[in-house]
Design a protein around this motif. Structure first.
Motif, PDB file in Angstrom:
ATOM      1  N   THR A 353      -2.184   9.617  -0.653  1.00 45.26           N
ATOM      2  CA  THR A 353      -3.137   9.239  -1.699  1.00 45.26           C
ATOM      3  C   THR A 353      -3.801   7.925  -1.322  1.00 45.26           C
ATOM      4  O   THR A 353      -3.131   6.988  -0.883  1.00 45.26           O
ATOM      5  CB  THR A 353      -2.435   9.071  -3.060  1.00 45.26           C
ATOM      6  OG1 THR A 353      -1.836  10.312  -3.450  1.00 45.26           O
ATOM      7  CG2 THR A 353      -3.425   8.634  -4.138  1.00 45.26           C
ATOM      8  N   TYR A 355      -6.104   4.920  -3.095  1.00 45.30           N
ATOM      9  CA  TYR A 355      -6.643   4.438  -4.369  1.00 45.30           C
ATOM     10  C   TYR A 355      -7.281   3.083  -4.141  1.00 45.30           C
ATOM     11  O   TYR A 355      -6.776   2.270  -3.378  1.00 45.30           O
ATOM     12  CB  TYR A 355      -5.597   4.419  -5.476  1.00 45.30           C
ATOM     13  CG  TYR A 355      -4.403   3.520  -5.289  1.00 45.30           C
ATOM     14  CD1 TYR A 355      -4.341   2.276  -5.930  1.00 45.30           C
ATOM     15  CD2 TYR A 355      -3.301   3.918  -4.535  1.00 45.30           C
ATOM     16  CE1 TYR A 355      -3.224   1.457  -5.802  1.00 45.30           C
ATOM     17  CE2 TYR A 355      -2.178   3.108  -4.401  1.00 45.30           C
ATOM     18  CZ  TYR A 355      -2.146   1.884  -5.032  1.00 45.30           C
ATOM     19  OH  TYR A 355      -1.038   1.073  -4.899  1.00 45.30           O
ATOM     20  N   TYR A 404     -11.087  10.847  -9.783  1.00 51.33           N
ATOM     21  CA  TYR A 404     -10.220  11.232  -8.675  1.00 51.33           C
ATOM     22  C   TYR A 404     -10.607  12.603  -8.140  1.00 51.33           C
ATOM     23  O   TYR A 404     -11.232  13.408  -8.816  1.00 51.33           O
ATOM     24  CB  TYR A 404      -8.748  11.225  -9.099  1.00 51.33           C
ATOM     25  CG  TYR A 404      -8.281  12.459  -9.843  1.00 51.33           C
ATOM     26  CD1 TYR A 404      -7.521  13.438  -9.195  1.00 51.33           C
ATOM     27  CD2 TYR A 404      -8.585  12.646 -11.191  1.00 51.33           C
ATOM     28  CE1 TYR A 404      -7.087  14.569  -9.864  1.00 51.33           C
ATOM     29  CE2 TYR A 404      -8.148  13.769 -11.871  1.00 51.33           C
ATOM     30  CZ  TYR A 404      -7.396  14.730 -11.202  1.00 51.33           C
ATOM     31  OH  TYR A 404      -6.970  15.853 -11.873  1.00 51.33           O
ATOM     32  N   TYR A 413      -8.314   8.141  -5.542  1.00 51.90           N
ATOM     33  CA  TYR A 413      -8.554   7.623  -6.884  1.00 51.90           C
ATOM     34  C   TYR A 413      -9.497   6.424  -6.797  1.00 51.90           C
ATOM     35  O   TYR A 413      -9.241   5.486  -6.038  1.00 51.90           O
ATOM     36  CB  TYR A 413      -7.253   7.173  -7.545  1.00 51.90           C
ATOM     37  CG  TYR A 413      -6.351   8.298  -7.995  1.00 51.90           C
ATOM     38  CD1 TYR A 413      -6.236   8.625  -9.346  1.00 51.90           C
ATOM     39  CD2 TYR A 413      -5.595   9.022  -7.066  1.00 51.90           C
ATOM     40  CE1 TYR A 413      -5.390   9.651  -9.767  1.00 51.90           C
ATOM     41  CE2 TYR A 413      -4.756  10.054  -7.480  1.00 51.90           C
ATOM     42  CZ  TYR A 413      -4.666  10.359  -8.823  1.00 51.90           C
ATOM     43  OH  TYR A 413      -3.842  11.377  -9.237  1.00 51.90           O
ATOM     44  N   MET A 433      -1.926   6.656 -13.086  1.00 54.11           N
ATOM     45  CA  MET A 433      -2.110   7.167 -11.727  1.00 54.11           C
ATOM     46  C   MET A 433      -0.751   7.419 -11.075  1.00 54.11           C
ATOM     47  O   MET A 433      -0.540   8.453 -10.417  1.00 54.11           O
ATOM     48  CB  MET A 433      -2.916   6.172 -10.903  1.00 54.11           C
ATOM     49  CG  MET A 433      -3.119   6.573  -9.448  1.00 54.11           C
ATOM     50  SD  MET A 433      -3.853   5.245  -8.459  1.00 54.11           S
ATOM     51  CE  MET A 433      -2.492   4.053  -8.411  1.00 54.11           C
TER      52      MET A 433
END
Length: 441
Positions: A353, A355, A404, A413, A433
């Protein structure tokens, strides 16, 4: 002091919750220890067991938090300024990540926070050494805390911590396959991460220009400084590139009247520019990026009440006392990208992920999107075809707090109204999140 010293118990924290006029002590189970990862090189970790009203800690994930810098302390800054159960003033944090996960803070690399080296040659100089050291610590941790071996384990990171997290994740994946570390590695989250330094530097000018923080002359100056960094990187002169990176930041400061690299809506104090005059470029970078993680009040907390509480810190070790040495020893590694490692993680099936904060400059979102679009991961074309999904801000229902995208084992994100330290700026959104990434919503 012996090689390993641990403390683990049900502890009364310093904070007092006032409930209907009555003082009620907050209780939380914690544990901490030192691990000697190399001869004379000691790393400190601090674990908070998940404190949830609806689930046992073994039914919730374990999250390891890695701070940036390098030289920023997870046990200090990450804990008391961002995601731990208590804020720096020792009041309870409403959006603490301990509500949704057990949280493991590690002072990484060696020399960071309460971690320390007994020898001048004990510091890490590249992410490969950082990853090797962390594997020693994790092997020890999961052996000593075997109740966590089957709990989903995530690595969350911020800034330079993301660069280290990527390298650590790859080595951890190999170690699990070889059976040398027993854990249920579930994914890595890279927050405002220094994955492709050059992409960040090359987009500073355009980002500041489109947000009305540079005029045409300033844009030209910043772009010229960035091009010098690019040339050094292309010539594989990484130490020179780090020095030129410092020059580029000074050019940004001069043309924006001191914009804050960590949140463009704020400004650096006037005295910072005065302190910059005549400084060695690497020392200047340590001042810019390490000093802010070691405020006077946080240092007093860590070297006072927290040190006393922990009870295992060697007498000659000061929290943050070796931070600048950590930073300067990694100078030759700063401008090296690790995009290839992210590709390897994705293609190995690891959940990754990204972000990023909308208001971050040092690792601006434009730069992050540039290296993501160059990934060789076979799922990227399908990811790029997706439209993003808005998320309501938990603190302001009906107001968009983030966007996202997610496809297979990759997610991105975009956190609105947040700078570099997302949990500090948008705590409830960051907590939501976390729950989404760890599949709790």
């Amino acid at each position: 002091m012996g090689r390993f010293q641990a403390a683990s118990s049900l502890l009364v924290l310093f904070a007092i919750v006032v409930n209907n006029g009555l003082s009620v002590p907050m209780e939380s189970r914690e544990s901490w220890d030192y691990v000697e990862v190399r001869d004379g090189a000691h790393m400190f970790w601090w674990l908070y067991y998940a404190d949830s009203h609806s689930a046992h800690y073994q039914d919730l994930p374990l999250v390891m938090w890695l701070q940036g810098g390098p030289g920023g302390s997870g046990s200090g800054f990450g804990n008391f300024e961002e995601i731990g159960p208590l804020k720096r003033d020792l009041e309870p944090r409403k959006a603490s990540w301990v509500q949704a996960a057990s949280v493991l803070f590690v002072d990484n690399p060696v020399g960071t926070g309460f971690s320390y080296t007994e020898r001048p040659d004990g510091y890490a100089t590249d992410v490969a050494t950082v990853a090797s050291d962390m594997l020693v610590l994790l092997k020890h941790f999961f052996r000593e805390k075997d109740e966590f071996q089957n709990v989903p384990f995530y690595i969350f990171s911020e800034s330079y911590g993301g660069k280290m997290a990527a390298a650590i994740s790859l080595e951890l994946t190999k170690a699990i396959a070889q059976g040398t570390v027993k854990c249920n590695f579930a994914g890595v989250a890279l927050g405002d991460s220094w994955i492709s330094p050059l992409d960040s530097v090359m987009t500073w000018g355009p980002y500041l220009y489109t947000t009305s923080l540079l005029d045409d002359y300033g844009l030209a100056d910043v772009n010229t400084a960035a091009e010098a960094v690019k040339q050094a990187v292309e010539e594989q002169q990484f130490s020179k590139a780090t020095e030129l990176w410092s020059v580029a930041e000074t050019v940004v400061e001069q043309n924006t009247n001191g914009v804050n690299f960590y949140n463009i809506l704020t400004q650096e104090p006037d005295e910072k520019s005065a302190l910059s005059a005549g400084k060695d470029p690497i020392a200047l970078q340590a001042q810019r990026h390490i000093g802010r993680l070691h405020s006077r009040t946080l240092s007093e907390l860590m070297n006072g009440p927290i040190r006393k509480k922990l009870g295992i810190i060697p007498q000659n070790v000061t929290w943050g006392g070796q931070a600048e040495e950590v930073f300067t020893n990694m100078a030759g590694d700063f401008m090296k990208p690790v995009v290839d490692i992210v590709d390897l993680l994705l293609n190995a099936g690891v959940n990754v992920t990204i972000y990023n904060g909308q208001l971050d400059l040092i690792v601006d979102t434009m730069g992050q999107e540039m290296w993501v679009k160059r990934l060789q991961w076979k799922g990227l074309p399908s990811f790029n075809q997706l439209r993003w999904t808005p998320l309501d801000d938990p603190a302001s229902p009906g107001i968009t707090g983030a966007f996202y995208k997610s496809y297979k084992n990759f997610a991105f994100y975009w956190i609105l109204k947040a700078g570099h330290m997302i949990p500090s700026d948008q705590g409830p959104m960051a907590l939501q999140m976390l729950k989404m990434i760890t599949q709790q919503d």
